[in-house]
Design an enzyme around this catalytic site. Sequence first.
Site, short mmCIF file in Angstrom:
data_model
loop_
_atom_site.label_atom_id
_atom_site.label_comp_id
_atom_site.label_asym_id
_atom_site.label_seq_id
_atom_site.Cartn_x
_atom_site.Cartn_y
_atom_site.Cartn_z
N ARG A 51 0.20 1.59 -7.41
CA ARG A 51 1.13 2.82 -7.81
C ARG A 51 1.92 3.57 -6.95
O ARG A 51 2.50 4.78 -7.23
CB ARG A 51 0.44 2.88 -9.30
N LYS B 85 -13.88 -0.91 -2.13
CA LYS B 85 -14.18 -2.89 -2.91
C LYS B 85 -15.73 -3.20 -2.40
O LYS B 85 -16.51 -2.98 -1.43
CB LYS B 85 -12.81 -3.70 -2.89
#
Length: 500
Positions: free
Chosen positions: A350, A276
């Site tokens: 996920r 990130k």
Amino acid sequence: MPDAVKVGFVPFSAAARGTLVVFCDDTLKFGSVTGKALGAAASTVKRAVAASQFKGKSGSALDLLAPEGLKVGRLIVIGTGKAAALKDNDIVKLGGAVAGKLSTGDSAVTVIAELPGGAMRPEQAAAVASGIRLRAYKFDRYKTKKKDDDADAANANVSIAVADVAAAKKAFAPDSHVVDGVILARELVNEPPNVLYPEEFAKRAAQLRKLGVQVEILDVKAMTRLKMGALLGVSQGSAHPGRTVIMRWNGGKRGAQPVAFVGKGVCFDTGGISIKPSASMEDMKGDMGGAACVVGLMHALAARKAKINVIGAIGLVENMPDGNAQRPGDIVTSMSGQTIEIINTDAEGRLVLADVLWYVAQKHKPKFMVDLATLTGAIMVALGTDHAGLFSNNDELAERLTAAGLSTGERVWRMPLGPEYDKQIDSQFADMKNTGSRNGGSITAAQFLQRFVDNTPWAHLDIAGTAMGAPKSDINHSWGSGYGVRLLNALVAEHYEAKK
């Protein structure tokens, strides 16, 4: 768990001391008990309220020096708006307004639990108490020097004057446990990542054993044996090994089918190899907000002795860049046997949920599963910070969650699912890939999760906008919100818990 204030109940006849808090509506009327408490000073107070141009709007507050004749030093008037239109969560917000006006010097506070139309019901007085505790919470244990305004409401003793003390205490008992659960969830989200890593998080979840919750902690060896390749792939770049924690509360009939709640617990998310940007990366300590909610919920249900069997499951990892970290292009095999091509290592939540959802569905056969995850930035683009995204394969469950959101103020908004979105996560090399295009990102993430719930009724709550860093609210000025505990407690209590 820390509590900035102590809240109790006293009869209307008790003498007020320290600071007196009263309620008035948008017509600037007080109730009869309040009028009696103000005594000869009532007319002076009414003139002061009128002169201040106070409108009595819901949650508004007016701070007055107590006039002569009152045996208190300070008088706070809280507006209710149209009192007859107040709903339960509006009353909780009034409690938040009370806490918001408390200051360091308020060691003793009396709140008259009366609306202009009459005494508050026991449930309403309990709601005021909940609002006070929720709003008074703050996370400042790492500050060695505190400013005066950092200590507002600290050590205040709040006495709520009611018509029936015993009934108010009875009403508040379960609510107080729910507040404890919210505060626990906030504490977990607020903790720094060097303190709360997967092993430590698992230890804190294990403390629920004191309440009678069965807690099983799966380490790397156990998860490897279960073939949880999706979750383990995320954690392999961290010095802190992953954990899966299974919590069980057996408050219902023996052998009765449980309900299940599953939380994403990424204790820190750098994005992994798909790293990130550095700006605001510190906020990624809160990427375990779903797991925090599940632990807080299990605390609430166990502490209030909920008459239901419940499974709480959390997958705990750190997503770090390292020579051993998962790479874009890797293919992992999930516990379900389905293979997943890793396109972006920052779509890791996920993967964690995939294995935990499958484990819970197959081993515990729940009546339904609700998962919570700070899953996508896309949901914040769609819904902002006032609603969580709701995705579900079951209309009844979705409708009940929506109703619980409206009653508690922890609102959800249903988003679509459908096979037309599947093509975005089709992979050339595996059964699926872990991310699609930018379009409909929160939907394709939910579509991915749906592949791991089998035929179980299921709902996914994307809480990226609501779990942390949202604007301050009537009942929360903390960075971590504890979102979901009150919502899911209401869902269980209203629709699934055995009635007494």
